[in-house]
Design an enzyme around this catalytic site. Sequence first.
Site, short mmCIF file in Angstrom:
data_model
loop_
_atom_site.label_atom_id
_atom_site.label_comp_id
_atom_site.label_asym_id
_atom_site.label_seq_id
_atom_site.Cartn_x
_atom_site.Cartn_y
_atom_site.Cartn_z
N GLU A 1 1.08 -0.76 -5.05
CA GLU A 1 0.23 0.57 -5.10
C GLU A 1 0.88 1.76 -5.63
O GLU A 1 1.53 2.25 -4.71
CB GLU A 1 -0.92 0.85 -4.04
CG GLU A 1 -1.72 1.52 -4.64
CD GLU A 1 -2.32 2.62 -3.36
OE1 GLU A 1 -3.58 2.93 -3.76
OE2 GLU A 1 -1.77 2.69 -2.54
N ASP B 1 0.79 -1.22 0.12
CA ASP B 1 -0.02 -0.13 -0.07
C ASP B 1 0.81 1.25 -0.12
O ASP B 1 1.92 1.38 0.77
CB ASP B 1 -0.80 0.08 1.35
CG ASP B 1 -1.79 1.02 1.37
OD1 ASP B 1 -2.77 1.42 0.39
OD2 ASP B 1 -1.81 1.98 2.26
C1 NOJ Z 1 -4.20 3.54 -0.53
C2 NOJ Z 1 -5.34 2.67 -0.20
O1 NOJ Z 1 -6.03 2.10 -1.42
C3 NOJ Z 1 -6.41 3.69 0.20
O2 NOJ Z 1 -7.68 3.24 0.38
C4 NOJ Z 1 -5.92 4.13 1.73
O3 NOJ Z 1 -6.74 5.34 2.17
C5 NOJ Z 1 -4.59 4.89 1.34
N1 NOJ Z 1 -3.73 3.97 0.54
C6 NOJ Z 1 -3.77 4.72 2.88
O4 NOJ Z 1 -3.43 3.69 3.31
#
Ligand code: NOJ
Length: 554
Positions: A256, A197
């Site tokens: 991500e 993430d």
């Molecule tokens: C990306 C996640 O997909 C999102 O939902 C989240 O708010 C942020 N990262 C923080 O972890």
Amino acid sequence: MAWYDHAIIYQLYPKSFQDSNGDGIGDLNGIRARIPYLKALGITAVWLNPVFTSPQVDNGYDVANYYAIDPTMGTMADMDALIAAFHAAGIHVILDFVLNHTSDQHPWFQDALRGADSLYRDYYIFAGHEGKRPSNWGSFFGGSVWAPDPSGSGQSYFHLFDRRMPDLNWANPEVRHAMGDVADYWLQKGVDGLRLDAFIHIAKAKLDQDFPDAVPAATPVLAEPFYANLPQVQTWLRPFCRRLKTDYPDVFLLGEAASANVNLAAAYTAPDAGLMDSVVTFRYFPDDLSGLDPQLPTQYQEHPLDLPAFKQTQAVWQQTLAGLAQPTLYWSNHDMPRLGTRVAHSAQQAQSLAMLMYLQRGLPIIYYGEELGLTNLQLPDAAAFGDPTVTAFVTEATAAGMTPEAAVKLVSTTHKLPARGPMPWDDGAQRGFTTGTPWLTGAAAPVASVAAQAADPTSSLAFYQQLIALKKRPLFQDGDYHLLTTAETSYVYTRQLGSALAVVAVALGATTTVTLPQGHYHALLTSGAVHLAGPQLTLGEDAGVVLIREGAIE
Ligand code: NOJ
């Protein structure tokens, strides 16, 4: 060839998939009961959004204990049973791994608040003095990235997301090591992959510099060049990823990388980079901003997809990553409105777009419910979003002449939260999601339930099953991608493997015609009105087709 080179991933939002204990929140045992559904759909891996102990400020992305399951989701025994059941069904499990920040309730942060003497002070980013913010950088969740140290030291701590989600200090080797231990714990349990993430944010520039554009200078502004994709991201993650790959050679590392452009994506995923196997970018979907109302703030206005620019973007990502790494292929996730709300104006168009996206070269990630044609919920009022940026938008929009109802309706189509609604399993009370009250409620467009669609060979679900089965053919897994030159009104590409050739052709709007490469074709899958006469293919409005050239052996 690793298992994930051919993965077809289903993104499962645990809170909204299936509740098993009537508290209105989806849970692990609920998911386990639905594995036969996932198996029948044909997917080969699931990515679960966070299930760890969390105060749920950001639906689980604020982790208070990486080694325990949130009580609303179940227990560690439930998790072990879930992983085992997925594996028994031949489905790989990818967990969300939140490495950029923790919850402010995490014991590390609580200890860090004791002050400079805490061994954990340097696990986080404290800076400034006498209550002055070190810089004007803005948080993704609104306001400044800096929050005052609640223990009154006069320093501030850094949070890129909510103020209750302090960023970890990856410059500290102990943090890197501790997060490696977390990953190790889950991989030892048998988890097959991790979604890293927000990994592109772990490195920050020197903290005491203002971003130049702010007026006046101290106003918080998004300052991505100071905290996104800095070179240290790669420096710190390379040994981290290599450690995981050495100990677990089959592990799938899915990053991500929201703001990564295609060249960064190539840098993050090239085989010799020693980093990710694949990344998810948000740069896939260029917006058409020409229709924005200048009277209104832009954030929650509709940003329709610029289809010609999208076609170009897809082609560029396909070409740049060809032979290098697998792009991810997706239309929706929990951070954006659903496909059927954001882009497609009909169920049929959504199916054509699914065909277009997922048969390209790469790894499909299908957001739960997309296979049913699920759209965003319409939330009742601004408060239901629990997001100060929505309240601000509705206030400004109302001042500009919109009714509050219209403003809330608009935000329901453009905000991420209404994309996280419960899965409609049947046509009973709460559509089989829960026997209680769902954690998120709102008006929903009438989408047929799983039970109804499973009994209907013309349903969206049946279409996705066929599409997924097609994607499993070697031609669509390993074939080369080649863009065909056609009008702006269509996106047409071939996949070729040996002598086998398929054409995927989708109309981007009104009826259009395409001249096919030489050969005789028959259709494997269609969506909407399609007519083939010799080399001339006519696609009706928003129609799509997958054609295979006859006579070749795959
Ligand atoms: C990306 C996640 O997909 C999102 O939902 C989240 O708010 C942020 N990262 C923080 O972890």
